[in-house]
Design an enzyme around this catalytic site. Structure first.
Site, short mmCIF file in Angstrom:
data_model
loop_
_atom_site.label_atom_id
_atom_site.label_comp_id
_atom_site.label_asym_id
_atom_site.label_seq_id
_atom_site.Cartn_x
_atom_site.Cartn_y
_atom_site.Cartn_z
N ASP A 161 31.11 -33.81 -73.72
CA ASP A 161 31.07 -32.33 -74.15
C ASP A 161 29.56 -32.04 -73.82
OD1 ASP A 161 29.35 -34.03 -76.23
OD2 ASP A 161 28.64 -31.94 -76.85
N CYS A 193 39.37 -18.56 -60.41
CA CYS A 193 39.07 -18.15 -62.02
C CYS A 193 39.18 -16.59 -61.81
CB CYS A 193 37.76 -18.72 -62.34
SG CYS A 193 36.47 -17.73 -62.12
N CYS A 218 35.95 -15.01 -60.32
CA CYS A 218 36.02 -15.27 -58.85
C CYS A 218 37.06 -14.28 -58.11
CB CYS A 218 36.18 -16.71 -58.26
SG CYS A 218 34.82 -17.41 -58.53
N ASP A 268 31.42 -32.47 -84.55
CA ASP A 268 30.39 -33.55 -84.55
C ASP A 268 29.62 -33.64 -86.01
OD1 ASP A 268 28.44 -31.75 -84.96
OD2 ASP A 268 27.53 -31.66 -83.35
N HIS A 315 33.34 -18.83 -65.13
CA HIS A 315 33.43 -19.39 -63.87
C HIS A 315 33.13 -21.01 -64.06
CE1 HIS A 315 33.11 -20.85 -59.80
NE2 HIS A 315 31.85 -21.26 -60.19
ZN LIG Z 1 35.35 -19.03 -60.33
#
Ligand SMILES: [Zn+2]
Length: 682
Positions: free
Chosen positions: A271, A311, A314, A98, A340
């Protein structure tokens, strides 16, 4: 102008009917990017609590880095030596840098803006820097990102037409200078549409920038105070003006539902710090809605954060473990939950892209909208007992606290009292003082000659109430123009400026202070709106010393510390002096206190006392009128206290102020029992 180069080779793969959503691809020297795409934010050349490896595991394809922070530390030399930001941080994928415009805007206390650029002092070593379109591009070239951004002048979305137009025009001239500075470089460059909340300015800005040889266009200056609806409107109408053959990037936005809505409107790139920032506080985005893993309901839960997420977090860890890590403030908790949340964001982007490619986005959008609005339905929250806070910074007798709900407040250390402890300061100021006093309607000029509307703001604090009034004025001004407005004068009373000084230093935590006025008040004790229709003054000292000489107000926002801390400002004597000062005009006093003692003190003085609106967890506030007519004419028809209240007062332990003699008690009692508002023929 540099010769036209095809830098990103942006190509649209699919568009759907019934939606402006689109799936596209563009090419960078570090690989192709498939849109819609979400870029995690690497403020200090790192996405907080993540490694390059964990980012890739979460599905990150493209990163964003902040020029402003990296210019100050580690500085350009380090990037030159490393051979660019990719090598420095070991990221081999696409990267956007940026321009620093937004960061300079969020630090209003330490910068000066002019045509050349923004002059500011480094928070790292106190050095002075000039960030200009040229120096921003130079730094971005040194970092070597795949996409650079042109420096823009970002102002609050609530800014009135005049200043918003001026900032937009500067942004346009800076856009042309940025393009010249970019020259023949292979790095792509995006322009940024500005124009605050003014539709005509947004259109004008988009129309101006689309004719310049940018490789993509961004929508800037949003997510800084406007409502969700306003943001959607502005995004939609800006996009209508943007060319279809360039990527569109909505800067700094947002929550999962913001992303869904914006993709629907035709945005390609995003973003935001939300996924990692909220992870630090224990919030998880899941298929069951947003969960707060600090909550004790998760202490023993062996389930993963989200059973439908694959993920790393998890697959490997339980809610109980994350709950423990977050409670113990362990960085690993932040890391795992951040991973996550990023995986959730990237999966959402991927799903949206797939549904567009299948020609099915409209029905996906409808389904997902409901899903994303859910909040922890398996373990619904009971109403909060008491907001908890975490201290972050301190000045004199005050410190800044962050509440578990994410907003910031100030606490007086000696008394432990928190200003605006249960809901965000600007929200409470709006509900209790601005909306309840119908300020916007009062500012509308009806006759040819209207007196100034004078507000006493008793207890300036961090200027939440005064700024809420100023923002209200500026909204009216933007909508109706100066000719239709009645002049407004705000007089604030405060003896201790530490709370405002402290909050202004952390304006990032207090959006209402991202405005020039509070600094002027701290420096000069007064501030004037460009239109000369609004003046704000500070009377520094004890309110009681000014009470008999300050000009007579129409509205009083009575917001000192509580009776326990600021006892002297809640006495019958002070209310009696206020009442006398306001006569013979009719005035209205608004306060957050609904205590029996305060209402009794107001009544025995002669005020007509009504029940005010509840704000958040406070079920009740108070409005006091110097005249019965004032109460009767009030547009919201507030309910005057009646027999029910009188009965409660008679039974109350706080029936009389302390230290009254027997005779004084009798007098006090008579004044209340015989008050006109309780008589049967009133
Ligand atoms: Zn997850």
């Amino acid at each position: 102008m540099p010769k036209l180069k095809l830098r990103l080779n942006f190509s649209i793969e699919k568009q759907n009917s019934g939606s402006k959503a689109r799936a596209a691809t563009f090419q960078t020297p570090h690989g192709d990017v498939k849109t819609p795409v979400f870029m995690p934010v690497g403020t200090q050349a790192t996405v907080k609590a993540q490694t390059v490896d964990s980012l890739k595991a979460a599905g990150t394809c493209m990163l964003l880095a902040n020029t402003y922070h990296l210019l100050l530390r580690p500085g350009p030399e380090v990037f030159k030596r490393a051979g660019g930001i990719h090598q420095f941080i070991n990221w081999d994928g696409p990267m956007l840098t940026d321009s620093g415009g937004f960061q300079i805007f969020s630090l209003p206390h330490s910068r000066q803006m002019n045509e050349e650029g923004a002059l500011f002092q480094s928070y790292v070593d106190g050095r002075l820097y000039l960030l200009s379109p040229e120096s921003s591009i130079e730094m971005q070239k040194t970092m070597g990102g795949d996409i650079m951004m042109a420096l823009d002048q970002c102002i609050p979305s609530s800014a009135p037409l005049g200043p918003a137009k001026a900032a937009m025009n500067v942004t346009h001239r800076w856009a042309e200078r940025s393009l010249r500075a970019r020259g023949d470089s292979d790095q792509a460059l995006f322009g940024i549409v500005q124009g605050a909340c003014h539709h005509e300015l947004r259109k004008e800005s988009a129309a101006f920038l689309r004719d310049l040889p940018f490789d993509g266009l961004a929508i800037g200056g949003l997510a800084v105070g406007e409502s969700h609806g306003e943001r959607c409107d502005l995004t939609a109408l800006t996009i209508e003006q943007l060319p279809t053959n360039l990527p569109r990037y909505l800067m700094g936005v947002g929550t999962p539902i913001d992303l869904l809505e914006s993709v629907h409107l035709g945005v390609d790139m995003f973003d935001c710090i939300i996924p990692t920032q909220l992870a630090q506080r224990g919030a998880a985005f899941t298929s069951a809605g947003k969960l707060q893993l600090r909550r004790s309901v998760y202490k023993l839960s062996q389930d993963p954060v989200d059973a439908q997420c694959d993920c790393r977090t998890c697959r490997q860890y339980s809610r109980a473990y994350i709950h423990h890590l977050i409670k113990a403030d362990e960085v690993l908790g932040w890391h795992l939950l951040g991973l996550h949340n990023l995986a959730f964001y990237h999966r959402l982007m991927h799903e949206m892209r797939e549904s567009i490619l299948l020609g099915d986005f409209s029905s996906y959008y409808q389904r997902k909208r409901l899903e994303l609005s859910r909040i922890d339905e398996q373990n619904p929250r009971r109403p909060p007992k008491k907001a908890k806070h975490v201290a972050t910074s301190r000045l004199g007798n005050y410190e800044i606290l962050r509440s578990v709900h994410g907003f910031y407040s100030r606490r007086q250390v000696s008394s432990g009292e928190v200003m605006h402890s249960v809901n965000a300061p600007s929200e409470e100021a709006n509900l209790l003082y601005i909306e309840q006093s119908c300020l916007a309607a009062r500012l509308a000029r009806k006759g040819a000659r209207e007196d100034d509307l004078l507000i006493w703001d008793v207890g300036l604090g961090a200027a939440a109430n005064a700024m809420a009034a100023i923002h209200c004025f500026e909204r009216c001004y933007a909508k109706k123009g100066g000719n239709a407005l009645r002049p407004l004068r705000i007089v604030s009373f405060e003896w201790d400026l530490d709370p405002l000084t402290l909050a202004a230093k952390h304006a990032g935590c207090f959006p209402h202070l991202r405005h020039g006025a509070p600094l002027k008040i701290l420096q000069n004790g007064n501030w004037q709106h460009d239109s000369n229709l609004l003046r704000w003054e500070l009377l520094k000292g004890d309110f009681r010393d000014f009470l008999d000489s300050a000009d007579i107000p129409k509205l009083i926002f009575y917001d000192p510390f509580s009776y326990k801390t600021d006892t002297d400002l809640w006495t019958a004597e002070v209310f009696s002096r206020i009442f006398t000062r306001c006569l013979p005009k009719s005035a209205e006093l608004y306060t957050y206190s609904a205590s029996t003692a305060v209402r009794a003190a107001l009544l025995q003085t002669g005020f007509f006392v009504a029940q005010g609106v509840g704000t958040g967890p406070k079920s009740d506030t108070t409005i006091a009128f110097t005249s019965a007519k004032g109460a009767a004419d009030h547009p919201l028809a507030p309910q005057l206290l009646g027999q029910e209240w009188l009965k409660r007062w008679r039974r109350s332990a706080a029936k009389f102020p302390e230290n009254l003699s027997g005779q004084e008690k009798t007098r006090f009692e008579t004044l209340i029992e015989t008050h006109r508002q309780f008589s049967t023929d009133f």
